[in-house]
Design a protein around this motif. Structure first.
Motif, PDB file in Angstrom:
ATOM      1  N   LYS A  74      25.452  13.242  41.442  1.00 16.56           N
ATOM      2  CA  LYS A  74      26.478  13.874  42.250  1.00 16.56           C
ATOM      3  C   LYS A  74      27.604  14.134  40.736  1.00 16.56           C
ATOM      4  N   LEU A  75      27.610  12.693  40.690  1.00 12.25           N
ATOM      5  CA  LEU A  75      28.899  12.668  39.621  1.00 12.25           C
ATOM      6  C   LEU A  75      28.206  14.104  38.122  1.00 12.25           C
ATOM      7  N   LYS A  76      27.327  13.727  38.086  1.00 11.31           N
ATOM      8  CA  LYS A  76      27.180  14.522  37.079  1.00 11.31           C
ATOM      9  C   LYS A  76      27.193  16.332  37.294  1.00 11.31           C
ATOM     10  N   GLU A  77      26.422  17.297  38.746  1.00 11.32           N
ATOM     11  CA  GLU A  77      26.910  17.807  39.292  1.00 11.32           C
ATOM     12  C   GLU A  77      28.154  18.336  39.565  1.00 11.32           C
ATOM     13  N   LYS A  78      29.266  17.680  40.029  1.00 11.10           N
ATOM     14  CA  LYS A  78      30.662  17.753  40.216  1.00 11.10           C
ATOM     15  C   LYS A  78      30.957  17.655  38.462  1.00 11.10           C
ATOM     16  N   ALA A  79      30.449  17.048  37.186  1.00 18.33           N
ATOM     17  CA  ALA A  79      31.195  17.437  36.159  1.00 18.33           C
ATOM     18  C   ALA A  79      31.141  19.043  35.597  1.00 18.33           C
ATOM     19  N   ASP A  80      29.511  19.326  35.719  1.00 20.66           N
ATOM     20  CA  ASP A  80      28.875  20.435  35.537  1.00 20.66           C
ATOM     21  C   ASP A  80      30.039  21.474  35.943  1.00 20.66           C
ATOM     22  N   ARG A  81      30.384  21.247  37.884  1.00 21.03           N
ATOM     23  CA  ARG A  81      30.382  21.922  38.013  1.00 21.03           C
ATOM     24  C   ARG A  81      32.326  23.093  37.271  1.00 21.03           C
ATOM     25  N   ALA A  82      32.928  21.695  36.852  1.00 25.64           N
ATOM     26  CA  ALA A  82      34.095  21.676  36.642  1.00 25.64           C
ATOM     27  C   ALA A  82      34.435  21.847  35.501  1.00 25.64           C
ATOM     28  N   ALA A  83      33.476  21.902  34.574  1.00 31.63           N
ATOM     29  CA  ALA A  83      33.000  22.491  33.119  1.00 31.63           C
ATOM     30  C   ALA A  83      32.913  23.980  33.031  1.00 31.63           C
ATOM     31  N   THR A  84      32.227  24.219  34.229  1.00 29.44           N
ATOM     32  CA  THR A  84      32.207  25.742  34.612  1.00 29.44           C
ATOM     33  C   THR A  84      33.307  26.484  34.844  1.00 29.44           C
ATOM     34  N   GLN A  85      33.990  25.869  35.485  1.00 28.43           N
ATOM     35  CA  GLN A  85      35.193  26.338  35.794  1.00 28.43           C
ATOM     36  C   GLN A  85      36.400  26.519  34.986  1.00 28.43           C
ATOM     37  N   SER A  86      36.419  25.277  34.079  1.00 27.04           N
ATOM     38  CA  SER A  86      37.110  25.082  33.251  1.00 27.04           C
ATOM     39  C   SER A  86      36.803  26.849  32.644  1.00 27.04           C
ATOM     40  N   ALA A  87      35.339  26.721  32.369  1.00 28.02           N
ATOM     41  CA  ALA A  87      35.414  27.785  31.372  1.00 28.02           C
ATOM     42  C   ALA A  87      35.561  29.289  31.229  1.00 28.02           C
ATOM     43  N   THR A  88      35.990  29.184  32.319  1.00 27.71           N
ATOM     44  CA  THR A  88      34.975  30.324  33.223  1.00 27.71           C
ATOM     45  C   THR A  88      37.113  30.523  32.996  1.00 27.71           C
ATOM     46  N   LYS A  89      37.615  30.358  33.540  1.00 29.03           N
ATOM     47  CA  LYS A  89      39.648  29.953  33.742  1.00 29.03           C
ATOM     48  C   LYS A  89      39.702  29.969  32.320  1.00 29.03           C
ATOM     49  N   GLU A  90      39.219  29.595  31.189  1.00 29.30           N
ATOM     50  CA  GLU A  90      39.449  30.194  29.553  1.00 29.30           C
ATOM     51  C   GLU A  90      39.402  31.633  29.303  1.00 29.30           C
ATOM     52  N   LYS A  91      37.931  31.535  29.759  1.00 28.49           N
ATOM     53  CA  LYS A  91      38.080  33.180  29.382  1.00 28.49           C
ATOM     54  C   LYS A  91      38.812  34.695  29.710  1.00 28.49           C
ATOM     55  N   THR A  92      39.110  34.052  31.170  1.00 26.53           N
ATOM     56  CA  THR A  92      40.127  34.951  31.790  1.00 26.53           C
ATOM     57  C   THR A  92      41.867  35.001  31.810  1.00 26.53           C
ATOM     58  N   ILE A  93      42.212  33.730  31.025  1.00 24.00           N
ATOM     59  CA  ILE A  93      43.569  33.584  30.323  1.00 24.00           C
ATOM     60  C   ILE A  93      42.921  34.230  29.134  1.00 24.00           C
ATOM     61  N   SER A  94      41.991  33.852  28.085  1.00 25.03           N
ATOM     62  CA  SER A  94      42.385  34.811  26.453  1.00 25.03           C
ATOM     63  C   SER A  94      41.873  36.025  26.907  1.00 25.03           C
ATOM     64  N   LEU A  95      41.190  37.166  27.846  1.00 23.35           N
ATOM     65  CA  LEU A  95      41.632  37.917  28.807  1.00 23.35           C
ATOM     66  C   LEU A  95      42.370  38.921  28.751  1.00 23.35           C
ATOM     67  N   THR A  96      43.717  38.284  29.349  1.00 27.38           N
ATOM     68  CA  THR A  96      44.927  39.105  29.675  1.00 27.38           C
ATOM     69  C   THR A  96      45.477  39.018  28.440  1.00 27.38           C
ATOM     70  N   VAL A  97      45.306  37.840  27.798  1.00 26.68           N
ATOM     71  CA  VAL A  97      46.713  37.855  27.025  1.00 26.68           C
ATOM     72  C   VAL A  97      46.553  38.603  25.426  1.00 26.68           C
TER      73      VAL A  97
END
Length: 87
Positions: free
Chosen positions: A64-87
């Motif tokens: 469960k901890l591994k899945e939670k960490a994987d989800r957080a890493a995926t969301q973080s990467a998605t958020k960074e892509k969104t920020i870099s596309l808007t700049v």
């Protein structure tokens, strides 16, 4: 995470299912010993089963901890892509 060692470092669903199978197997062996009148052997096998149960519960928590960490890493990467596309 430095205190976690062994099978809990990089848990897999396959390892969890193997523990589950082994736990069921030990329960069957204990029941067989009990039916045949080998009470002491049944108790020994049930103690092993209890240890496997503890390992399985810990493995489930680690998964469960591994899945939670994987989800957080995926969301973080998605958020960074969104920020870099808007700049």
């Amino acid at each position: 995470m430095a205190l976690v060692t062994g099978i809990y470092d990089n848990p897999s669903k396959n390892a969890y299912l193997q523990l589950l199978d082994y736990e069921a197997f030990t329960l069957q062996i204990a029941e067989l010993h009990k039916q045949n009148g080998f009470i002491e052997e049944a108790r020994a096998v049930l103690r092993v089963k209890q240890e496997i149960t503890i390992m399985r519960v810990c493995m489930k928590a680690a998964l469960k901890l591994k899945e939670k960490a994987d989800r957080a890493a995926t969301q973080s990467a998605t958020k960074e892509k969104t920020i870099s596309l808007t700049v």
